[in-house]
Write an enzyme that holds these catalytic residues in place. Structure first.
Site, PDB file in Angstrom:
ATOM      1  N   GLN A  98      -5.869   4.443   7.544  1.00 57.12           N
ATOM      2  CA  GLN A  98      -6.758   5.022   6.705  1.00 57.12           C
ATOM      3  C   GLN A  98      -6.439   5.846   5.460  1.00 57.12           C
ATOM      4  OE1 GLN A  98      -9.483   8.409   7.406  1.00 57.12           O
ATOM      5  NE2 GLN A  98     -11.222   7.000   7.760  1.00 57.12           N
ATOM      6  N   TYR A 179     -15.172  12.958   0.788  1.00 55.56           N
ATOM      7  CA  TYR A 179     -13.867  12.618  -0.072  1.00 55.56           C
ATOM      8  C   TYR A 179     -14.111  12.038  -1.400  1.00 55.56           C
ATOM      9  CZ  TYR A 179     -12.359  14.629   4.444  1.00 55.56           C
ATOM     10  OH  TYR A 179     -12.285  15.422   5.560  1.00 55.56           O
ATOM     11  N   GLY A 309     -14.203   8.078  18.826  1.00 49.68           N
ATOM     12  CA  GLY A 309     -13.090   8.853  18.569  1.00 49.68           C
ATOM     13  C   GLY A 309     -12.595   9.723  19.730  1.00 49.68           C
TER      14      GLY A 309
END
Length: 356
Positions: A98, A179, A309
């Site tokens: 990523q 981001y 996750g």
């Protein structure tokens, strides 16, 4: 009817199951952004996932946003990541990296020569980031010039190439969590008056140009993208998120991307119902799933794969545990971002737990 344990085609890869390990920051790199010697073990332990998506990795040094996070720009970083990819492949797994450019939500203490963080506009985000000396307030970023935007896009292109050279199977563009890509997308952080600001078409331009640059370098079927509408992390806001994300996903049609990864955390609308019909490729769903809810999404055709996750963080053999109906280890939040092996590579596999 598909199940979590059935094969699925994601881009150019046929995955052994539909369980994807989510990208999770673990802060096990050194100050130069080189992953530690523990990182190959961590990812190899979890190679039974259909696909692993790595923690966020900065494509260029200016994109670093947290202490002890890794990059993929220098020869030393690439060499360390090559050991990770080889370890995962030795266990029969697949792994995408990523790419995460934090943009305005960085801090001068994390950047070379105390540089100002960069963003689409000189708008300070409310909040703080983790630095070597603890939490520090965000600062007002420098608004990127057109020349600098082109350089950032070139940095993503180079990072994608280096990721493949390091042995990764593909890359995911992190366009969520406040981001840089989401900063361009969102009206609250982007008040430019040029071709990268204003209309939704202009605000989406940066994301689409980054995807195009990476796809031209490594093939579109090795490129995925993550979005998280209305997550609102890192003080990101948008005046009309349904319009913004509908437009963006419509523009992804025909690009032959490996996947669209949509993670929802408290969104006000069902974005999966809105966005899945607009996308023509593999659709990954994440955000608070357990085995039952994930299996239902797959069986009902609402997702092609499910992203987990903290369940993967604490259970390196999560697919095997799901298949056996076994009890799950609980994650230790105190060690999520702490350096060292504890809470990182010492979660027991089911076979070890049974023999304890």
């Amino acid at each position: 009817m598909n199940s979590l344990f059935s094969h699925v085609q994601i881009g150019r890869y046929n995955l052994s199951n539909r369980m994807v390990m989510a990208p999770m920051t673990r802060s096990r790199a050194d100050d130069a952004g080189v992953p530690s010697e523990l990182v190959p073990t961590y990812y190899a332990q979890r190679a039974s996932a259909g696909l692993i998506i790595s923690e966020g990795v900065f494509p260029v040094a200016q994109g670093k946003g947290y202490v002890r996070t890794p990059g993929i720009e220098t020869a030393e970083q690439v060499a360390a990541w090559r050991m990770v990819a080889e370890a995962v492949h030795a266990r029969g797994g697949r792994i995408f990296i990523q790419l995460m450019h934090c943009g305005r939500v960085s801090h001068p203490s994390l950047l070379a020569d105390g540089a100002q963080p960069q963003g689409p506009s000189a708008i300070k985000a409310a909040g703080q980031t983790w630095t070597a000396t603890g939490l520090q307030d965000f600062v007002t970023p420098q608004a990127l010039s057109l020349t600098e935007i082109a350089a950032v896009i070139a940095g993503y292109r180079q990072a994608a190439r280096l990721a493949i050279e390091a042995g990764f199977d593909g890359v995911e563009l992190h366009a969520a969590s406040g981001y840089l890509p989401e900063q361009f997308l969102s009206t609250g952080s982007n008040q430019r008056d040029d071709q990268y600001g204003g209309s939704v078409q202009n605000r989406a331009r940066f994301v689409l140009e980054v995807l195009a640059a990476m796809a031209s370098e490594i093939g579109s079927d090795r490129v995925g993208i993550k979005i998280s509408p209305e997550m609102n992390f890192n003080d990101i806001t948008d005046a009309n998120p349904q319009e913004t994300y509908s437009y963006l996903v419509e523009q992804l049609r025909g690009l032959n991307l490996a996947y669209l990864h949509v993670a929802l955390f408290g969104a006000s609308v069902d974005y999966h119902a809105l966005l899945r019909p607009l996308f023509d490729g593999s659709y990954l769903v994440g955000g608070g799933l357990d085995q039952r809810s994930a299996a239902a999404l797959i069986a009902n055709g609402r997702a092609d794969a499910a992203v987990f996750g903290s369940a993967f963080l604490a259970n390196p053999d999560l697919p095997e545990r799901f298949r056996a109906g076994a009890e799950l280890n609980l994650p230790n939040k105190d060690t999520f971002y702490a350096p060292g092996a504890e809470g990182y590579i010492d979660y027991p596999a089911m076979s070890l737990s049974a023999n304890a």
